[in-house]
Design a protein around this motif. Structure first.
Motif, short mmCIF file in Angstrom:
data_model
loop_
_atom_site.label_atom_id
_atom_site.label_comp_id
_atom_site.label_asym_id
_atom_site.label_seq_id
_atom_site.Cartn_x
_atom_site.Cartn_y
_atom_site.Cartn_z
N ARG A 13 6.53 -10.83 15.24
CA ARG A 13 6.85 -10.09 14.02
C ARG A 13 5.57 -10.01 13.21
NH1 ARG A 13 11.33 -12.66 11.79
NH2 ARG A 13 12.73 -11.09 12.68
N LEU A 14 5.09 -8.79 12.96
CA LEU A 14 3.78 -8.58 12.36
C LEU A 14 3.87 -7.93 10.99
CD1 LEU A 14 1.86 -7.09 15.44
CD2 LEU A 14 2.02 -9.49 14.75
N LEU A 15 3.00 -8.38 10.10
CA LEU A 15 2.77 -7.71 8.82
C LEU A 15 1.48 -6.91 8.99
CD1 LEU A 15 3.58 -7.33 5.83
CD2 LEU A 15 2.13 -9.31 5.30
N VAL A 16 1.57 -5.59 8.92
CA VAL A 16 0.43 -4.72 9.23
C VAL A 16 0.02 -3.94 7.99
CG1 VAL A 16 -0.42 -2.88 10.72
CG2 VAL A 16 1.25 -4.52 11.62
N ARG A 17 -1.22 -4.15 7.56
CA ARG A 17 -1.74 -3.45 6.37
C ARG A 17 -2.45 -2.17 6.83
NH1 ARG A 17 -3.41 -0.81 2.19
NH2 ARG A 17 -3.89 -1.92 0.25
N LEU A 18 -1.95 -1.03 6.39
CA LEU A 18 -2.56 0.27 6.67
C LEU A 18 -3.10 0.87 5.39
CD1 LEU A 18 0.25 1.82 8.94
CD2 LEU A 18 -1.64 0.33 9.63
N ASP A 19 -3.94 1.88 5.52
CA ASP A 19 -4.36 2.69 4.37
C ASP A 19 -3.80 4.09 4.55
OD1 ASP A 19 -5.42 4.02 2.27
OD2 ASP A 19 -7.51 3.46 2.63
N LEU A 20 -2.65 4.33 3.93
CA LEU A 20 -1.98 5.63 4.03
C LEU A 20 -2.16 6.45 2.75
CD1 LEU A 20 1.36 4.46 5.71
CD2 LEU A 20 -0.72 5.31 6.82
N ASN A 21 -3.11 6.06 1.92
CA ASN A 21 -3.35 6.78 0.68
C ASN A 21 -3.66 8.25 0.99
OD1 ASN A 21 -3.54 6.58 -2.19
ND2 ASN A 21 -5.75 6.81 -2.03
N ALA A 22 -2.93 9.15 0.36
CA ALA A 22 -3.01 10.57 0.75
C ALA A 22 -2.94 11.45 -0.49
CB ALA A 22 -1.86 10.90 1.70
N TYR A 91 8.45 -7.52 -1.71
CA TYR A 91 8.64 -8.90 -1.29
C TYR A 91 9.83 -9.57 -1.96
CZ TYR A 91 6.21 -10.41 -5.60
OH TYR A 91 5.84 -10.63 -6.90
N GLY A 92 10.72 -8.77 -2.50
CA GLY A 92 11.95 -9.30 -3.08
C GLY A 92 13.03 -9.50 -2.03
N GLU A 93 14.23 -9.79 -2.49
CA GLU A 93 15.33 -10.12 -1.58
C GLU A 93 15.63 -8.98 -0.62
OE1 GLU A 93 20.09 -11.25 -1.90
OE2 GLU A 93 18.74 -11.69 -3.59
N GLU A 94 15.61 -7.73 -1.13
CA GLU A 94 15.92 -6.59 -0.26
C GLU A 94 14.89 -6.45 0.85
OE1 GLU A 94 17.00 -1.80 -0.65
OE2 GLU A 94 16.26 -2.92 -2.40
N ALA A 95 13.62 -6.65 0.51
CA ALA A 95 12.57 -6.55 1.51
C ALA A 95 12.69 -7.67 2.54
CB ALA A 95 11.20 -6.60 0.84
N LEU A 96 12.93 -8.89 2.08
CA LEU A 96 13.01 -10.03 2.99
C LEU A 96 14.18 -9.89 3.95
CD1 LEU A 96 12.14 -12.95 0.53
CD2 LEU A 96 10.64 -11.83 2.20
N GLU A 97 15.31 -9.35 3.47
CA GLU A 97 16.46 -9.14 4.36
C GLU A 97 16.13 -8.10 5.43
OE1 GLU A 97 19.77 -8.08 1.95
OE2 GLU A 97 20.09 -10.12 1.16
N VAL A 134 1.90 -13.11 -1.86
CA VAL A 134 1.45 -13.58 -0.55
C VAL A 134 2.28 -14.77 -0.07
CG1 VAL A 134 -0.48 -14.60 0.73
CG2 VAL A 134 -0.89 -12.69 -0.84
N SER A 135 2.50 -15.74 -0.95
CA SER A 135 3.20 -16.96 -0.53
C SER A 135 4.67 -16.69 -0.19
CB SER A 135 3.11 -18.02 -1.63
OG SER A 135 3.68 -17.56 -2.84
N THR A 136 5.25 -15.65 -0.77
CA THR A 136 6.64 -15.30 -0.48
C THR A 136 6.75 -14.53 0.83
OG1 THR A 136 7.22 -15.21 -2.82
CG2 THR A 136 8.69 -14.07 -1.30
N LEU A 137 5.83 -13.61 1.07
CA LEU A 137 5.93 -12.71 2.21
C LEU A 137 5.42 -13.34 3.51
CD1 LEU A 137 7.09 -9.89 2.43
CD2 LEU A 137 4.80 -8.95 2.04
N LEU A 164 -5.97 -15.77 4.76
CA LEU A 164 -6.27 -17.17 4.43
C LEU A 164 -5.08 -18.09 4.65
CD1 LEU A 164 -8.49 -16.86 1.22
CD2 LEU A 164 -9.15 -16.80 3.64
N VAL A 165 -3.90 -17.53 4.88
CA VAL A 165 -2.71 -18.37 5.01
C VAL A 165 -1.96 -18.15 6.33
CG1 VAL A 165 -2.41 -18.51 2.51
CG2 VAL A 165 -1.23 -16.70 3.78
#
Length: 400
Positions: A13-22, A91-97, A134-137, A164-165
């Protein structure tokens, strides 16, 4: 250097940071080259049975382009040929679910990270790593992948906190951009090295000239930076007319530096011999710089200048392009940019075309991206790489 996707075990399960700024026009997010590039990274990850949650940003708080990423998810879905889910939470409850429910082959786009208070402003990576964001996600994922090279010069939480974590890897865009854009600092070339500099932000490009003088043999200047150097050389250009706001403030802020760079590197700085403008009938017209008394905006380098720059390119072993030489979006004033890019494409040399705006000229005018060694989607990060400046997101990936 840093871990890449080659080092990543499958099925995570990956957290992937993209740059989609458009660009955003009339509230509609516009597809651009970044989506296609990042989609290729995602496709590789999906083939390895990963479950993916995407972090990305759009605009800045208070700006017209500061919008949700819901449309970005739809554009990504088109590129991937599969459903891409979106959750209006980061990174709230909806996102974590939603993250917990991810299965292999799923892609989920989380809400615009710049809607999180912890994302901005820039700060030390250690400070960003300790944020609630960061610490939540981080505990919800097996690993972090940063593919957002164009933002790699920014010390924002989503870019520098996670490595870093948790285990961290560079995506393919990050890897290929870094390798190509840092070539000017890390590679040696047998023949002449030429740099083409244009665009509107002279203050970004002046340091480039000073920082790469040991590597670059000659600089071809156009756009705003070209006019400012022509002004320093004594020509009647390089100031605002017709209500423009490109020249005067940059001249006021950087006159001394421009004049000193011209004096120090004059024999290696190639300035336009002629400039193009729209005449009273709206047609392209040109004047030699010696005959100019600036009364209207100049929108391109002239035909003679474009030919001279193209000749320099053709005898080069490496060419780096940053910024357009004219307003290429208007076909009347595309000659300088397109003639030089065409010369690069036809020359057997190492070539990098940098900056999202300039690279758009390649498909617009029927050039083939495959004829360039690399076409960068980065702006600020590309300039930083050219000058050898630290890219903080690269540094933390390397430390990880």
């Amino acid at each position: 250097m840093f871990n890449t996707l080659d080092d990543l075990e499958p099925g995570q399960r990956l957290l992937v940071r993209l740059d989609l700024n458009a660009p955003v026009e009339g509230g509609t997010v516009q597809d651009n080259r970044r989506f296609a590039r990042h989609a290729a990274t995602l496709e590789e990850l999906l083939d390895a049975d990963h479950a993916i949650a995407v972090l990305a940003h759009q605009g800045r708080p208070g700006g017209d382009t500061f919008v949700s990423l819901e449309q970005h998810a739809d554009i990504l879905a088109d590129h991937l040929g599969q459903d891409v889910a979106f959750v209006p939470d980061t990174y709230g409850e909806e996102a974590l679910e939603a993250i917990t429910a991810l299965e292999a082959g799923d892609v989920l786009v989380l809400e615009n990270v710049r809607m999180c208070d912890d994302e901005l402003p820039e700060a030390d990576p250690e400070e960003k790593a300790s944020t609630e964001f960061v610490s939540t996600l981080a505990p919800s994922f097996d690993a972090y992948v940063n593919d957002a090279y164009s933002a790699a010069h920014r010390a924002h939480a989503s870019l520098v906190g996670f490595p870093l974590v948790m285990d961290a890897y560079a995506g393919r865009v990050m890897e290929t951009e870094y390798t190509a854009n840092s070539a000017i600092q890390e590679r040696s070339f047998d023949g002449p090295v030429t740099m083409v500099l244009g665009g509107t932000k002279a203050e970004d490009l002046i340091p480039v000239i000073e920082r790469v003088d040991d590597t670059v043999d000659r600089f071809c200047l156009g756009g705003i930076v070209g006019e400012l150097f022509l002004r320093a050389a004594g020509h009647d250009v390089g100031y605002d007319v017709d209500g423009t706001a490109f020249f005067d403030h940059q001249w006021a802020d950087h006159q001394e530096t421009i004049e000193s760079v011209l004096a120090a590197y004059g024999d290696r700085l190639h300035l336009a011999a002629d400039l193009a403008y729209a005449d009273d009938d709206g047609e392209r017209a040109e004047l030699p710089v010696e005959e100019i008394s600036k009364e209207t905006s100049f929108l391109d380098i002239g035909t003679d200048s474009a030919a001279a720059y193209a000749d320099l390119v053709r005898e080069s072993d490496a060419v780096f392009v940053k910024g357009a030489l004219g307003v290429f979006e208007d076909e009347r004033f595309a000659d300088g940019t397109v003639d030089v890019l065409r010369a690069v494409a036809e020359t057997d040399c190492f070539s990098v075309v940098g900056g999202g705006d300039t690279s758009r000229a390649i498909p617009i005018y029927g050039l083939d991206e495959a004829d360039f060694s690399h076409v960068s989607v980065a702006g600020g990060a590309y300039v930083a790489a050219l000058t050898g400046d630290t890219l903080v997101a690269i540094d933390v990936l390397s430390e990880s």
